[in-house]
Design a protein around this motif. Structure first.
Motif, PDB file in Angstrom:
ATOM      1  N   MET A   1      36.131  43.360  38.076  1.00 34.86           N
ATOM      2  CA  MET A   1      37.326  42.925  38.788  1.00 34.86           C
ATOM      3  C   MET A   1      38.509  42.900  37.823  1.00 34.86           C
ATOM      4  O   MET A   1      38.385  42.381  36.717  1.00 34.86           O
ATOM      5  CB  MET A   1      37.080  41.529  39.361  1.00 34.86           C
ATOM      6  CG  MET A   1      38.270  40.950  40.076  1.00 34.86           C
ATOM      7  SD  MET A   1      37.902  39.364  40.872  1.00 34.86           S
ATOM      8  CE  MET A   1      37.806  38.283  39.455  1.00 34.86           C
ATOM      9  N   LYS A   2      39.614  43.479  38.271  1.00 36.73           N
ATOM     10  CA  LYS A   2      40.815  43.456  37.443  1.00 36.73           C
ATOM     11  C   LYS A   2      41.459  42.073  37.531  1.00 36.73           C
ATOM     12  O   LYS A   2      41.696  41.560  38.617  1.00 36.73           O
ATOM     13  CB  LYS A   2      41.802  44.530  37.895  1.00 36.73           C
ATOM     14  CG  LYS A   2      41.300  45.933  37.683  1.00 36.73           C
ATOM     15  CD  LYS A   2      42.350  46.940  38.137  1.00 36.73           C
ATOM     16  CE  LYS A   2      41.702  48.255  38.481  1.00 36.73           C
ATOM     17  NZ  LYS A   2      41.267  48.354  39.866  1.00 36.73           N
ATOM     18  N   GLN A  29      30.141  38.503  33.117  1.00 40.81           N
ATOM     19  CA  GLN A  29      31.090  39.002  34.116  1.00 40.81           C
ATOM     20  C   GLN A  29      32.519  38.974  33.566  1.00 40.81           C
ATOM     21  O   GLN A  29      33.284  39.916  33.769  1.00 40.81           O
ATOM     22  CB  GLN A  29      31.003  38.167  35.401  1.00 40.81           C
ATOM     23  CG  GLN A  29      31.871  38.694  36.528  1.00 40.81           C
ATOM     24  CD  GLN A  29      31.466  40.096  36.969  1.00 40.81           C
ATOM     25  OE1 GLN A  29      30.304  40.335  37.258  1.00 40.81           O
ATOM     26  NE2 GLN A  29      32.417  41.028  37.003  1.00 40.81           N
ATOM     27  N   ASP A  33      34.966  42.101  33.214  1.00 42.17           N
ATOM     28  CA  ASP A  33      36.283  42.055  33.860  1.00 42.17           C
ATOM     29  C   ASP A  33      37.405  42.286  32.852  1.00 42.17           C
ATOM     30  O   ASP A  33      38.406  42.947  33.167  1.00 42.17           O
ATOM     31  CB  ASP A  33      36.503  40.711  34.568  1.00 42.17           C
ATOM     32  CG  ASP A  33      35.620  40.539  35.798  1.00 42.17           C
ATOM     33  OD1 ASP A  33      35.002  41.525  36.247  1.00 42.17           O
ATOM     34  OD2 ASP A  33      35.553  39.401  36.305  1.00 42.17           O
ATOM     35  N   GLU A  36      37.533  45.995  32.106  1.00 42.65           N
ATOM     36  CA  GLU A  36      38.125  46.692  33.251  1.00 42.65           C
ATOM     37  C   GLU A  36      39.643  46.468  33.305  1.00 42.65           C
ATOM     38  O   GLU A  36      40.415  47.396  33.543  1.00 42.65           O
ATOM     39  CB  GLU A  36      37.473  46.217  34.556  1.00 42.65           C
ATOM     40  CG  GLU A  36      37.961  46.974  35.768  1.00 42.65           C
ATOM     41  CD  GLU A  36      37.327  46.521  37.077  1.00 42.65           C
ATOM     42  OE1 GLU A  36      37.830  46.942  38.138  1.00 42.65           O
ATOM     43  OE2 GLU A  36      36.335  45.760  37.054  1.00 42.65           O
ATOM     44  N   THR A  37      40.059  45.240  33.070  1.00 40.85           N
ATOM     45  CA  THR A  37      41.492  44.897  33.071  1.00 40.85           C
ATOM     46  C   THR A  37      42.225  45.643  31.965  1.00 40.85           C
ATOM     47  O   THR A  37      43.298  46.211  32.186  1.00 40.85           O
ATOM     48  CB  THR A  37      41.652  43.367  32.897  1.00 40.85           C
ATOM     49  OG1 THR A  37      40.965  42.706  33.961  1.00 40.85           O
ATOM     50  CG2 THR A  37      43.116  42.958  32.894  1.00 40.85           C
TER      51      THR A  37
END
Length: 195
Positions: A1-2, A29, A33, A36-37
């Protein structure tokens, strides 16, 4: 998740971050994240305070710089330099200081030459909470020093001279109010709603 990246002016960027232990909630997680961000924002490093968490954690991936640095014997090349740093401690910074144009995902649209030591020795825990110590040079050392500053409550603009800081003040104020165009999600501390 961004995750939204916290902009200049938010107090979390000025806090000295706290150490964490293996029981930190949803740590795997969070690390995923953060990567990914960082990739979404086209960064090479991201510290937990930049996503609003005052903890001693940062992630790096120097591969975008892979073309720029020659391999040096015994050191990981910056293109293969992807790591998670938990509770890091810089043991020493050494070697000649050199200038390089730095930017920061929390301070979009501003880049400036910053002087940093050429080498760094850092002790840290990896994502499996195993203790590591690594000696880094060149761009890899610079990326780590920049991200380490974040968990110490410092920003690259703090390393600039008084005149340069004065010249950037209005731009920095605009960033904190959300008056800047960015291609990734941000959280601005002084943004006026309904603009």
């Amino acid at each position: 998740m961004k995750l939204p990246i916290v902009a200049y002016g938010d107090p979390v960027l000025r806090k000295k971050a706290e150490e964490i232990d293996e029981d930190y909630p949803n740590l795997k997680q969070l690390i995923d994240d953060m990567f990914e961000t960082m990739y979404n924002a086209r960064g090479v490093g991201l510290a937990a305070p930049q996503v609003g968490l005052p903890i001693r954690l940062f992630v790096v991936d120097g591969s975008p710089f892979g073309e720029d640095e020659e391999d040096s014997p015994g050191d990981p090349t910056v293109k293969d330099f992807k790591k998670v740093f938990i509770n890091p401690i810089i043991v020493k910074e050494y070697g000649d200081k050199w200038a390089f144009n730095e930017g920061c995902l929390s301070i979009p649209d501003i880049t400036e030459d910053v002087l940093r030591h050429a080498n760094v020795l850092i002790n840290y825990l990896d994502e499996n909470f195993e203790e590591q110590e690594i000696e880094l040079t060149g761009l890899a050392a610079r990326i780590v020093q920049h991200e380490y500053d974040h968990i110490e409550g410092k920003l690259f603009v703090d390393k600039l001279g008084p005149l340069k800081k004065t010249m950037l003040k209005s731009k920095l104020d605009a960033i904190s109010k959300g008056i800047v165009r960015v291609a990734y999600k941000m959280k601005f501390p002084f943004e006026k709603k309904g603009r």
